[in-house]
Design a protein around this motif. Structure first.
Motif: not given
Ligand SMILES: Nc1nc2c(ncn2[C@@H]2O[C@H](COP(=O)(O)OP(=O)(O)OP(=O)(O)O)[C@@H](O)[C@H]2O)c(=O)[nH]1
Ligand SMILES: [Mg+2]
Lengths: 769, 217
Positions: A408-413, A451-454, A467-472, B72-76
C-alpha cells in the motif's frame, strides 16, 4: 286528659261535645289495635323461618368440619406417595447408571475383544471406534464395579489393559501410516488417518500433521505457479498483471484449503479447530507471499523506481520552495535525471491495487470462516472471546499483513507520482481552442484526480483512499493553483484594442497556420481564459468531492465510525481548496479592474466634468436635443461590456459588471462633487442617474440597486426645490419607503452646497436628526 | 451540530513506540491504555476544549511511526495547523531520528505550521536525554518544547491547551491583518474555519469597502 282538665263541664252542650270527642278517640284506638293484631301473624311466620335456618346452618358446620378432616388426610397421603416416587426416581436413575455400567462392561469386553482383531485385520476405523468408546468410559467407576462384582475383576482389568495398550498401538500405527501416506503422497490414506486421530483423542496432533502435509503441497504448488507466472501471463496477454494474478491464485489456494477441509474438520474433530489449522497454514502462506513479493519487487524494479520517485520528489520540493514565491509553477520532470513516465508506472499501480485488494479479500474470508467455527464451539464465553482475539492477532500480525501494508505504501508513492506528473503534464500541454471559454488543463487535471481517487477505491483500503484524497488536495492547492496564479499575475495587458478583434485575429492566425496577432492580444485572451479556468475549477471541485463521497460510500459499505470520520475530514480538506481557487478568481478580477476597467472607465465618467450643470431652460433644451452625458456613458459601457461578455463565464461576467458598477458610481460621485449645480442642473442629474440605474439593472441578473443607492441619494438632494425640503426625505417616518441613508449629515450638507442657488445660512440651519 | 469557534488540526509524529497514541488517549479519554498495538496508518480523534470561553474543536491525527506507513502519514502534514514531534526521553535513537522527521515536516507541511517538540515518558528512571538537550534542539529548530508523561498524566493537558491558545492567537492576528484583501501569495495560511464560514457571494467580495452588510459572523 288535657282536653278535659281545663274544660268547663257546666253546660250539657259542652259535655256532649266532650263525649263526642271521647267517642272519636275510642274509635281511633280500636282501629290501631286491629292493625297491630293483623301484623302478629306475619311476625310469627318470620320467626318460624329463622328457626329452620338455624338448624340448617348447624348441619353445614358439621359437613365443613368433615371436609377439613378429609383434606388433611389426603395431604398426608400425597406427601407419602411423592416421597415414594422420589425414591423410585432415584432407584430408576441408579438402575440406568448400573445399566450404563453394564453396557460399559459389556462394551469394554467387546471392545477389548474387538480391538486386537481389528488391529490385526487392519480395520483401523473399527479399532479406533473401540478405543474411542473405551475413552468415553469412566474408568474409575468401572474399576469400582469390578471390585464389587466378585469374579469379574480379572476380566475387567484384562480388558482395560488390552484397550490401553491398543490405544497406544493404534496411535503409533496411525502416526506411522499417516507419515507413510504423506511420503507416498497418498491423499486418500492421509485423509483416512487424519480422521482417526480424533477418535484416539489426539486432535491437535491430527490437525498439526494434516495441516503441515497440506502446507508442503501448497508450497510446491505455489512455487510452481510463481515460476510459471510470467509464462501464464504472456499466454493470457496479461503480462502487466502477472503478479496480481499470481497473488490471487496463491491466496485462493490457501482459502480453498480452509473451504474444502472445514466440513471434514468439523465433522471429525468438532468445532473450534479451524483456528489451529489456519495458524499453521498462515505460516506457509506468509513464506510463499514473501517469495512472490520478492519476485515482484525484482521483476518490476520496484526499489529502483521508488528511489527514482523519491529523488524526483525531493528535488521538486527543493526547487519549488525556491520558486513558488515568484509565482512560477514547477515544470514537468524530465531532462537531467532518468525519466519515469507516468504511463509506465500506471500499469504497476493497477497491479499493486489488485494485489492489495486480494489480500483484503483473503483476510475477510478467513476471518469470517474461522470466526464462525469458533462461535459454534461449546466453550464458554471467555474462551470464545480469547480465541476470536487470537484469530485477530494471527491475521493482523502476519507477514502477509505487513507485506500488504508495504504494498500500500508503494502504491501511494507511485499514485502520487502518477497524479502529480500527469497534472504537470496537463498544465504543460495546456491548449485553448478558440471559441472555448476555458482551456484544456481544467478538464484534464480534474480527470486525472478523479481517476486516481477512483483507483484508490480498488485497493480496498480506507487509509489508502484517504491518503490519495489528501494528495489530490495538495496537488490542486499547489501545482494547479500555482499555474493559475502565474498566468493571472502576468496581468491583463492594457492598451486600447478590442477584445473581439483579438479573438478573431487569433482565430485567423490559427486558420492560416501562422501567428501574427500581437503579443498583447494573445496575452489578453490568455488572461481571460485563465480567469475562466479558475472560475470553472471552483465548480469542478464541488462535483469532484460530491461524486467521490458517493463512490466511497458505495465502495466501503461497512466502514467503522472512525473510518467514516477519516473520510469525511479528508474530503472536507479537498473541499476547502475551493477557497484558494476562489481567491485566484478574485485576484484576477482585481487585475482586470486596475488594467482594463479603470483606465477606460475613468475618462468616460470624467467627461461629466466638461458639461455645464447650471443650465437655463434654453440650454437644457439644447443639451437634451444632443447626445447627453448619460447616453454617451451607456453606449461606451455597453460596448465595453459586450466585448467581454462572450469571453467570460457567467459568474465572471457578473463579477465584471459588479466591479464596473462600483467603479462607475464612486467615480461619478467624485466628479459630481467637483461640479456646481443650479435647479435645472440637479434635475438633469437626477434623470441621468435614474437612466444609468435602469441600464445597469438591465445588464445583469442581480440587483444593482444597492450599488446605486448613494448616487441616487446625492441626485435626490441636488434636485431639491428648497433646502428645507431635505427634511421630508431625511425624516425617519419616510425611512420605510426610502432605503436608509448612506450619506452622513456632513455629506448631505456638503452636497447641498454644490447647489449655487442654496444659501449657506439655510444649509447651516437645517436640522437632521 | 455542535457550535465551535475554531477548528484546528493537530498531527502527532515521531518514531514508533514513543507514546503518541498514549498521549492522545490520555488527553481525549483520560486513560493510559494497557497494551494496545502499534497504530496502523492514522487514527483520528476529536476533542472540544474551551479556551477563554470559546469552544475550540481539536482534530487530532495520531500517525503510525513505523516506516512502512510513511506514505500514508505524510499526506496529513499539509493541512496540519500544529505538528507535535514526539521522542522518548529514555531512548536515544528516537531522539537521533528528529532531524529526519524535521526534513519530512519541511518537505510536506505548511511553512507556518506550529511545531512542538515533546519528550515523553518522564516517569521513567532510565532517562537518556537530559531535558536541556531537548530544549536546545527545540530552540535551534524554532519549536516549542515540553516534557510529558502519558502514564502519569504530566503536562499532557497543558500541551494541548497551550497549542490551542497559541493557534487562537495566530488565527486572530491573521484575521485582523488580512480580512480585507486576501493576498494570493499567502492564501494557503492558517485560516480559522468556523462552523459557519462567512458567506461571500461571487460579487460582493470585490466591493466590500462600501457595503456594510457583509460583516464578520
Ligand atoms: N513509562 C511510560 N511508558 C509509556 C508512556 N507513554 C507510552 N508508553 C508506552 O510506550 C509504548 C508505546 O506506546 P504507543 O503510544 O503505542 O506508541 P506510539 O508512538 O503510538 O507507537 P506507533 O503507533 O507504533 O507509532 C507502550 O507500551 C506504552 O505503554 C509514558 O508516558 N511512560
Ligand atoms: Mg500509535
Amino acid at each position: 286528659m288535657t282536653l278535659t282538665s281545663d274544660i268547663d263541664f257546666s253546660s250539657s252542650e259542652n259535655v256532649n261535645k266532650i263525649l263526642y270527642i271521647i267517642k272519636f278517640e275510642e274509635e281511633n284506638l280500636n282501629h290501631n289495635l286491629n292493625d297491630l293484631l293483623a301484623k302478629q301473624c306475619k311476625i310469627e311466620a318470620y320467626m318460624a323461618g329463622i328457626n329452620k335456618g338455624i338448624a340448617r346452618m348447624n348441619r353445614i358446620i358439621n359437613d365443613t368440619k368433615k371436609l377439613d378432616c378429609q383434606i388433611a388426610h389426603t395431604a398426608n397421603l400425597v406427601t407419602s406417595v411423592s416421597a415414594k416416587v422420589r425414591r423410585l426416581d432415584l432407584a430408576r436413575s441408579r438402575a440406568s447408571d448400573s445399566q450404563q455400567r453394564v453396557h460399559d462392561l459389556i462394551d469394554l469386553q467387546l471392545c477389548g475383544q474387538g480391538v486386537t482383531t481389528a488391529i490385526v485385520e487392519e480395520d483401523y476405523e473399527v479399532a479406533a471406534g473401540h478405543i474411542n468408546r473405551f475413552l468415553a468410559m469412566d474408568l474409575q467407576l468401572l474399576k469400582r464395579t469390578a471390585d464389587d462384582v466378585q469374579g469379574s475383576e480379572s476380566s475387567i482389568t484384562e480388558s482395560v489393559r488390552i484397550l490401553e495398550s491398543g490405544a497406544i498401538e493404534m496411535r503409533e500405527i496411525t502416526v506411522r501410516r499417516f507419515e507413510e501416506a504423506v511420503k507416498k503422497d497418498d491423499l486418500a490414506s492421509v485423509e483416512r488417518f487424519f480422521k482417526i486421530f480424533p477418535l484416539l483423542g489426539h486432535h491437535m496432533e491430527g490437525i498439526e500433521k494434516f495441516s503441515k502435509y497440506i502446507c508442503t503441497k501448497l508450497a510446491a504448488k505455489n512455487q510452481k505457479e510463481l515460476r510459471n507466472a510470467m509464462d501464464i501471463a504472456k499466454a493470457d496477454k496479461r503480462v502487466h498483471l502477472a503478479y496480481a494474478d499470481a497473488m490471487t491464485s496463491l491466496l485462493e489456494n490457501s482459502a480453498r484449503v480452509i473451504e474444502v477441509n472445514q466440513p471434514i474438520v468439523e465433522a471429525y474433530y468438532g468445532h473450534g479447530y479451524l483456528l489451529d489449522m489456519l495458524t499453521i497454514l498462515q505460516r506457509q502462506c506468509d513464506v510463499d507471499v514473501k517469495n512472490l513479493i520478492n519476485e515482484f519487487v525484482k521483476n518490476r524494479q520496484i526499489d529502483r523506481r521508488k528511489k527514482l520517485v523519491n529523488e524526483i520528489f525531493s528535488r521538486n520540493s527543493n526547487s519549488c520552495s525556491a520558486t513558488s514565491n515568484l509565482g512560477h509553477y514547477r515544470m514537468n520532470s524530465g531532462g537531467a535525471i532518468e525519466k519515469l513516465s507516468p504511463k509506465d508506472i500506471d500499469a504497476t499501480i493497477v497491479e499493486i491495487t489488485i494485489m492489495h485488494s486480494r489480500v483484503e479479500l483473503y483476510f475477510r474470508f478467513m476471518k469470517r470462516r474461522v470466526a464462525m467455527d469458533i462461535e459454534e464451539c461449546s466453550d464458554d464465553c471467555n474462551t470464545i472471546n480469547d480465541k476470536l482475539q487470537n484469530l485477530n492477532n494471527l491475521l493482523q500480525n502476519s507477514d502477509l499483513r505487513r507485506h500488504a501494508q508495504e504494498l500500500l505504501g508503494t502504491y501511494l508513492l507511485f499514485e502520487r507520482y502518477f497524479m502529480e506528473e500527469s497534472v504537470l503534464k496537463a498544465i504543460g500541454l495546456d491548449v485553448h481552442d478558440s471559441g472555448q471559454l476555458s482551456s484544456s488543463m481544467v478538464d484534464d487535471v480534474f480527470f486525472i484526480l478523479r481517476k486516481s481517487i477512483r483507483r484508490s477505491l480498488t485497493s480496498m483500503s480506507v487509509n489508502g483512499t484517504c491518503a490519495v484524497i489528501n494528495n489530490a488536495a495538495a496537488c490542486l492547492d499547489h501545482d494547479f493553483v500555482n499555474a493559475l496564479k502565474s498566468h493571472l499575475q502576468q496581468g491583463y495587458p492594457s492598451g486600447y484594442i478590442d477584445l473581439a478583434q483579438a479573438y478573431s485575429a487569433i482565430q485567423n492566425s490559427l486558420q492560416q497556420g501562422k501567428i501574427h496577432s500581437s503579443d498583447n492580444e494573445k496575452a489578453r485572451v490568455n488572461f481571460l481564459v485563465y480567469l475562466n479556468n479558475a472560475d470553472i475549477s471552483t465548480e469542478y471541485i464541488d462535483t469532484l468531492w460530491r461524486t467521490m463521497e458517493q463512490e466511497i460510500a458505495g465502495a466501503y459499505p461497512s466502514m467503522t465510525m472512525v473510518e467514516k470520520q477519516l473520510i469525511e475530514s479528508c474530503l472536507s480538506e479537498l473541499k476547502s481548496v475551493r477557497d484558494t481557487l476562489k481567491a485566484c478568481v478574485d485576484f484576477g478580477m482585481q487585475q482586470l479592474k486596475s488594467s482594463a476597467i479603470n483606465p477606460r472607465l475613468h475618462p468616460w465618467v470624467d467627461q461629466y466634468l466638461t458639461h455645464k450643470h447650471q443650465l437655463t431652460e434654453e440650454e437644457l433644451a439644447a443639451y437634451e436635443a444632443g447626445e447627453t452625458f448619460v447616453q454617451f456613458l451607456i453606449v461606451q459601457i455597453d460596448g465595453f461590456l459586450n466585448t467581454f461578455k462572450p469571453c467570460l463565464t457567467l459568474r465572471n461576467y457578473d463579477a465584471l459588471i459588479s466591479i464596473v458598477a462600483s467603479e462607475l458610481t464612486t467615480r461619478l460621485e467624485k466628479a459630481i462633487k467637483k461640479c456646481v449645480f443650479n435647479r435645472l442642473g440637479g434635475l438633469v442629474l437626477d434623470q441621468e442617474v435614474r437612466a444609468l440605474g435602469a441600464y445597469l439593472a438591465s445588464a445583469t441578473s442581480w440587483s444593482v440597486r444597492d450599488k446605486m443607492t448613494r448616487l441616487t441619494q446625492i441626485a435626490t438632494i441636488l434636485n431639491l426645490e428648497k433646502v428645507s425640503e431635505i427634511n421630508e426625505y431625511w425624516n425617519p417616518q419616510h425611512s420605510s419607503e426610502l432605503t436608509s441613508w448612506r450619506l452622513s449629515q456632513n455629506e448631505v450638507r456638503t452636497i447641498l452646497t454644490l447647489r449655487i442657488d442654496f444659501r449657506m445660512e439655510d444649509i447651516k440651519r437645517i436640522r437632521l436628526q | 451540530m455542535e457550535e465551535y469557534k475554531f477548528l484546528f488540526k493537530i498531527v502527532l509524529v515521531g518514531n514508533a513506540g514513543v507514546g503518541k497514541t498514549c498521549l492522545v488517549r490520555r488527553f481525549t479519554q483520560g486513560l493510559f491504555p494497557p497494551g494496545q498495538g502499534a497504530t496502523i496508518g492514522v487514527d483520528f480523534m476529536i476533542k472540544t476544549v474551551e479556551v477563554e470561553g470559546d469552544k475550540i474543536k481539536l482534530q487530532i491525527w495520531d500517525t503510525a511511526g513505523q516506516e512502512r506507513f510513511r506514505s500514508i502519514t505524510q499526506s496529513y502534514y499539509r493541512s496540519a495547523h500544529a505538528l507535535i514531534l514526539v521522542y522518548d526521553i529514555s531512548c536515544q535513537p528516537t531522539f537521533d531520528c528528529l532531524p529526519d522527521w524535521l526534513r519530512e515536516i519541511h518537505e510536506y507541511a505548511n511553512t507556518k505550521v506550529l511545531k512542538i517538540l515533546v519528550g515523553n515518558k518522564t516517569d521513567r528512571d532510565d532517562r537518556e536525554i537530559p531535558t536541556q538537550i531537548g530544549e536546545e534542539f527545540a530552540k535551534q529548530h524554532d519549536m516549542y518544547f515540553l516534557e510529558t508523561s502519558a502514564k502519569e498524566a504530566e503536562n499532557v493537558e497543558r500541551l494541548f491547551y497551550e497549542i490551542a491558545a497559541e493557534l487562537i492567537d495566530q488565527a486572530r492576528s491573521k484575521d485582523n491583518s488580512s480580512s480585507m484583501n486576501k493576498n494570493l501569495s499567502d492564501s494557503v495560511g492558517l485560516s480559522p474555519q468556523g462552523s459557519k464560514p462567512p458567506q461571500v457571494s461571487c460579487c460582493s467580495g470585490l466591493s466590500n469597502q462600501s457595503s456594510s452588510q457583509t460583516g464578520n459572523t
